[in-house]
Enzyme design. Structure first.
Site, PDB file in Angstrom:
ATOM      1  N   GLN A 103     -33.787 -25.652 -29.156  1.00  0.00           N
ATOM      2  CA  GLN A 103     -32.513 -25.439 -29.873  1.00  0.00           C
ATOM      3  C   GLN A 103     -31.400 -24.982 -28.924  1.00  0.00           C
ATOM      4  O   GLN A 103     -30.226 -25.224 -29.180  1.00  0.00           O
ATOM      5  CB  GLN A 103     -32.696 -24.387 -30.973  1.00  0.00           C
ATOM      6  CG  GLN A 103     -33.510 -24.850 -32.157  1.00  0.00           C
ATOM      7  CD  GLN A 103     -34.966 -24.471 -32.029  1.00  0.00           C
ATOM      8  OE1 GLN A 103     -35.496 -24.405 -30.920  1.00  0.00           O
ATOM      9  NE2 GLN A 103     -35.627 -24.229 -33.132  1.00  0.00           N
ATOM     10  N   ARG A 140     -31.351 -26.113 -39.983  1.00  0.00           N
ATOM     11  CA  ARG A 140     -32.216 -24.999 -39.574  1.00  0.00           C
ATOM     12  C   ARG A 140     -31.282 -23.827 -39.265  1.00  0.00           C
ATOM     13  O   ARG A 140     -30.071 -23.945 -39.316  1.00  0.00           O
ATOM     14  CB  ARG A 140     -33.144 -25.363 -38.409  1.00  0.00           C
ATOM     15  CG  ARG A 140     -32.732 -26.433 -37.474  1.00  0.00           C
ATOM     16  CD  ARG A 140     -31.572 -26.071 -36.603  1.00  0.00           C
ATOM     17  NE  ARG A 140     -31.796 -24.805 -35.917  1.00  0.00           N
ATOM     18  CZ  ARG A 140     -30.848 -24.028 -35.464  1.00  0.00           C
ATOM     19  NH1 ARG A 140     -29.567 -24.337 -35.623  1.00  0.00           N
ATOM     20  NH2 ARG A 140     -31.115 -22.891 -34.856  1.00  0.00           N
ATOM     21  N   GLY A 141     -31.899 -22.692 -38.906  1.00  0.00           N
ATOM     22  CA  GLY A 141     -31.108 -21.474 -38.732  1.00  0.00           C
ATOM     23  C   GLY A 141     -31.119 -20.719 -40.055  1.00  0.00           C
ATOM     24  O   GLY A 141     -30.882 -21.319 -41.126  1.00  0.00           O
ATOM     25  N   ALA A 142     -31.401 -19.411 -39.991  1.00  0.00           N
ATOM     26  CA  ALA A 142     -31.640 -18.647 -41.217  1.00  0.00           C
ATOM     27  C   ALA A 142     -30.523 -18.777 -42.268  1.00  0.00           C
ATOM     28  O   ALA A 142     -30.804 -19.120 -43.431  1.00  0.00           O
ATOM     29  CB  ALA A 142     -31.901 -17.177 -40.853  1.00  0.00           C
ATOM     30  N   ASP A 178     -33.887 -13.932 -37.940  1.00  0.00           N
ATOM     31  CA  ASP A 178     -34.336 -14.631 -39.152  1.00  0.00           C
ATOM     32  C   ASP A 178     -34.759 -13.662 -40.239  1.00  0.00           C
ATOM     33  O   ASP A 178     -34.776 -14.009 -41.419  1.00  0.00           O
ATOM     34  CB  ASP A 178     -35.493 -15.577 -38.824  1.00  0.00           C
ATOM     35  CG  ASP A 178     -34.974 -16.786 -38.074  1.00  0.00           C
ATOM     36  OD1 ASP A 178     -34.773 -16.680 -36.856  1.00  0.00           O
ATOM     37  OD2 ASP A 178     -34.726 -17.813 -38.723  1.00  0.00           O
ATOM     38  N   ARG A 200     -39.963 -23.114 -45.433  1.00  0.00           N
ATOM     39  CA  ARG A 200     -40.062 -22.354 -44.183  1.00  0.00           C
ATOM     40  C   ARG A 200     -40.249 -20.879 -44.558  1.00  0.00           C
ATOM     41  O   ARG A 200     -39.442 -20.326 -45.301  1.00  0.00           O
ATOM     42  CB  ARG A 200     -38.814 -22.561 -43.304  1.00  0.00           C
ATOM     43  CG  ARG A 200     -38.701 -24.012 -42.820  1.00  0.00           C
ATOM     44  CD  ARG A 200     -37.780 -24.153 -41.633  1.00  0.00           C
ATOM     45  NE  ARG A 200     -38.360 -23.622 -40.419  1.00  0.00           N
ATOM     46  CZ  ARG A 200     -37.659 -23.432 -39.290  1.00  0.00           C
ATOM     47  NH1 ARG A 200     -36.369 -23.732 -39.258  1.00  0.00           N
ATOM     48  NH2 ARG A 200     -38.236 -22.942 -38.210  1.00  0.00           N
ATOM     49  N   ASN A 239     -37.066 -13.189 -34.619  1.00  0.00           N
ATOM     50  CA  ASN A 239     -36.210 -14.303 -34.203  1.00  0.00           C
ATOM     51  C   ASN A 239     -37.078 -15.333 -33.482  1.00  0.00           C
ATOM     52  O   ASN A 239     -38.291 -15.154 -33.333  1.00  0.00           O
ATOM     53  CB  ASN A 239     -35.078 -13.781 -33.311  1.00  0.00           C
ATOM     54  CG  ASN A 239     -33.997 -14.819 -33.069  1.00  0.00           C
ATOM     55  OD1 ASN A 239     -33.489 -15.434 -34.009  1.00  0.00           O
ATOM     56  ND2 ASN A 239     -33.637 -15.047 -31.820  1.00  0.00           N
ATOM     57  N   LYS A 240     -36.465 -16.382 -33.011  1.00  0.00           N
ATOM     58  CA  LYS A 240     -37.181 -17.487 -32.367  1.00  0.00           C
ATOM     59  C   LYS A 240     -38.154 -17.003 -31.307  1.00  0.00           C
ATOM     60  O   LYS A 240     -37.858 -16.082 -30.550  1.00  0.00           O
ATOM     61  CB  LYS A 240     -36.135 -18.439 -31.752  1.00  0.00           C
ATOM     62  CG  LYS A 240     -36.670 -19.673 -31.069  1.00  0.00           C
ATOM     63  CD  LYS A 240     -37.615 -20.474 -31.921  1.00  0.00           C
ATOM     64  CE  LYS A 240     -37.015 -20.890 -33.261  1.00  0.00           C
ATOM     65  NZ  LYS A 240     -38.052 -21.412 -34.192  1.00  0.00           N
TER      66      LYS A 240
END
Ligand code: MRU
Length: 370
Positions: free
Chosen positions: A206, A53-55, A247, A90, A257-258
């Site tokens: 996370q 995960r993570g852009a 992201d 995603r 972002n998150k």
């Protein structure tokens, strides 16, 4: 970056030259394990289940996913089907679409027999570029941290510089170094006294599981806080800067972002705390300018809200990972995974090309020759 004295990246081509190795992030921080991805379906599942995960890392995994697909069937039809399958895993991080397009553009003009090899080389290049971009972000961010440290009143010079971060925008979210955490690693390695407030980042945690893990392995002092503590810490003067990742960044400097990032930006503005967003060029979506209206926000399973995963410390459980229910049986959950922070709340963007104002003019100053 370091895990128990060994340097790791989050993704690599296995020695067989055909499969792809990744760290299984769903097991961290309690268990470090790796997985081998052997076909496109496995790459797609790794992205959608957040094994990776993570852009930026999603982008590189998508690129390698296309390589895996082309190894099995290099036809035009198979290429398009794999593109569609991976792109649907995603929706929010634009790096995925960016990396998939880059591979497709590279291989499409080639004869089918040459496509898998070309995809392999291009994926490796994207990975190397990501490492270089993140390290450069680290260097530009270090200059900001040094300035913040030097600008503090003399009575505070002996205290650590305090940075708050949300989610995981460290090396686990990229190939190496990270985005928001790269300046922190650079500052720590340069000998600056730095401490990080780590938002736990519900619902997937996370921050508590990944950011705390990687900061710990690198020896960076940090403290995990509940998501709601950040505003209070800022009011009390315990935060010198907020640094987060992105992201998707619009050409006008809005940042997605998150979930929870927006609230941190509001609290930062109210308390005069600088709010920085660290991102590589692969995260900029030049085709849109209004983040709130135009960025697709992923909605994930309500189970991530109603339940929580952790290590079971009961003697009989053998420290197994366990999922427990938090909510009444009949309560529903809603789980938007990202939010948008408008450019007006962002002090500056830290990119691999330097620090930019969060605006179209600011970004164009750095990227006008592209
Ligand atoms: C360098 S990473 C920037 C973002 O990808 C990160 O902050 C983030 O929101 C990750 O979300 P995730 O849902 O864990 O993929």
């Amino acid at each position: 970056m370091n895990i128990d004295g060994t340097a790791w990246r989050t993704i690599w081509l296995e020695k067989d030259g055909h499969s792809v190795g990744v760290i299984d992030q769903t097991q961290l921080p309690h268990k470090f394990s790796t997985l081998k991805l052997s076909n496109c379906q496995e790459a797609a599942t790794a992205i959608s289940t957040m094994i990776v995960r993570g852009a930026p890392l999603i982008g590189v995994t998508g690129a390698y996913g296309l390589m895996l697909a082309l190894q099995e069937d290099p036809s035009d039809n198979a290429l398009e089907a794999a593109f569609k399958q991976l792109n649907a895993t995603r929706p929010t991080a634009v790096n995925l679409r960016w990396a998939l397009k880059r591979i497709r553009d590279k291989v499409k003009p080639l004869q089918p027999a040459k496509r898998a090899e070309a995809a392999r080389a291009e994926s490796a290049l994207i990975a190397e570029e990501d490492v270089a971009m993140c390290e450069a972000i680290g260097n530009h961010g270090l200059a900001i941290i040094q300035k913040l440290a030097a600008g503090r009143p003399s009575v505070r010079q002996k205290e650590p510089i305090q940075v708050l971060t949300h989610c995981n925008a460290g090396w686990l979210a990229t190939v190496d170094w990270g985005t928001a955490l790269a300046p922190i690693y650079k500052a720590h390695r340069a000998g600056l006294n730095i401490h990080v407030w780590v938002d736990e980042t519900r619902p997937r945690n996370q921050g508590a599981s990944l950011t705390a893990y990687e900061l710990g392995r690198e020896g960076v002092p940090h403290t995990v806080i509940v998501d709601n503590a950040g505003g209070h810490l800022m009011q009390q003067g315990y935060v010198d800067a907020v640094v987060v990742g992105s992201d998707r960044t619009t050409r006008s400097g809005d940042v997605c972002n998150k979930i929870g990032t927006y609230l941190k930006a509001l609290a930062a503005l109210d308390n005069g705390v600088p709010f920085y967003v660290a991102l590589p060029a692969s995260t900029i979506d030049w085709s849109i300018s209004d983040g709130v209206a135009e960025i697709p926000i992923e909605t994930r399973s309500a189970m991530e809200v109603t339940h929580i995963q952790g290590r079971n410390n009961n003697a009989s459980s053998n420290n197994q990972l366990t999922t427990v229910q938090l909510t009444p049986n009949q309560s529903e959950g809603f789980n938007p995974a990202f939010d948008v922070t408008p450019a007006r709340l962002v002090t500056a963007l830290i990119t691999e090309r330097g620090v930019a104002a969060a605006s179209e003019t600011g970004l164009m100053e750095l990227y006008c020759d592209d």
